[in-house]
Design a protein around this motif. Structure first.
Motif, PDB file in Angstrom:
ATOM      1  N   SER A 104      36.627  38.710  27.787  1.00 16.37           N
ATOM      2  CA  SER A 104      36.785  38.095  29.453  1.00 16.37           C
ATOM      3  C   SER A 104      35.731  37.111  29.261  1.00 16.37           C
ATOM      4  O   SER A 104      34.184  37.736  28.567  1.00 16.37           O
ATOM      5  N   ASP A 134      39.707  26.884  34.424  1.00  9.17           N
ATOM      6  CA  ASP A 134      39.906  28.284  35.770  1.00  9.17           C
ATOM      7  C   ASP A 134      38.613  28.933  36.176  1.00  9.17           C
ATOM      8  O   ASP A 134      38.797  29.937  36.075  1.00  9.17           O
ATOM      9  N   GLU A 139      38.691  32.530  34.371  1.00  5.83           N
ATOM     10  CA  GLU A 139      38.996  32.657  34.777  1.00  5.83           C
ATOM     11  C   GLU A 139      40.641  32.746  32.976  1.00  5.83           C
ATOM     12  O   GLU A 139      40.755  33.937  32.843  1.00  5.83           O
ATOM     13  N   THR A 140      40.730  31.875  32.463  1.00  2.00           N
ATOM     14  CA  THR A 140      41.067  31.721  31.564  1.00  2.00           C
ATOM     15  C   THR A 140      40.966  30.752  29.912  1.00  2.00           C
ATOM     16  O   THR A 140      39.845  30.492  30.071  1.00  2.00           O
ATOM     17  N   TYR A 198      41.407  31.485  25.851  1.00 14.03           N
ATOM     18  CA  TYR A 198      42.153  31.380  24.978  1.00 14.03           C
ATOM     19  C   TYR A 198      41.174  32.474  23.481  1.00 14.03           C
ATOM     20  O   TYR A 198      39.929  32.393  22.750  1.00 14.03           O
TER      21      TYR A 198
END
Length: 152
Positions: free
Chosen positions: A109, A133, A136-137, A139
């Motif tokens: 995270s 974001d 928050e996002t 990958y």
């Protein structure tokens, strides 16, 4: 009885003699003062012609001055505190052994990556405009810049 009256008279005479020193000295009265008052009439103002000029307009409000932007204090170079839950990947180091970048692996995270490298999350976001974001996002495979001298 005569004797008593004589004693009483002598006592009264003695008292009068003693009290005679208690009489106040006569006070000198000041000479009379004469005051002469002169009355002068207050002049009445004569009205002039009414003013035809309009009242002056109020001064315009000054233009607002914005505050200077708050200074942004960037923390020093990233420091790797070691693998932890949410940031288990291996960073890429520069020639001095300072973490330069980090590749996101499964379970990572953005917040934990910032914690691992002792960087405020907002600073890490400024250093990585490609992250959306507010972090928050992220990958798997995203490369996160950890070099505070390079942005983007």
């Amino acid at each position: 009885m005569r004797r008593r009256l004589g004693t009483a008279a002598a006592s009264a005479g003695l008292a009068a003699l003693l009290l005679s020193g208690c009489v106040a000295a006569p006070v000198a009265t000041p000479p009379p003062v004469t005051i002469t008052a002169t009355v002068t009439a207050t002049p009445t103002p004569t009205p002039g012609p009414p003013s035809s000029a309009p009242a002056p307009a109020p001064a315009p409000a000054p233009e607002p001055v914005p505050n200077a932007p708050a200074p942004v204090v960037e923390w020093g170079p990233a420091y790797d505190t070691g693998s932890r839950d949410g940031a288990t990947g291996t960073p890429v180091l520069d020639g001095n052994g300072v973490p330069a970048s980090y590749t996101v692996v499964a379970g990572d995270s953005f917040f934990d990556i910032a914690q691992r490298f002792e960087l405020p999350q907002q600073q890490l976001l400024r250093m990585n405009p490609q992250i959306h974001d507010f972090g928050e996002t992220v990958y798997i495979g995203d490369v996160i810049n950890l070099d505070w001298t390079k942005t983007g």
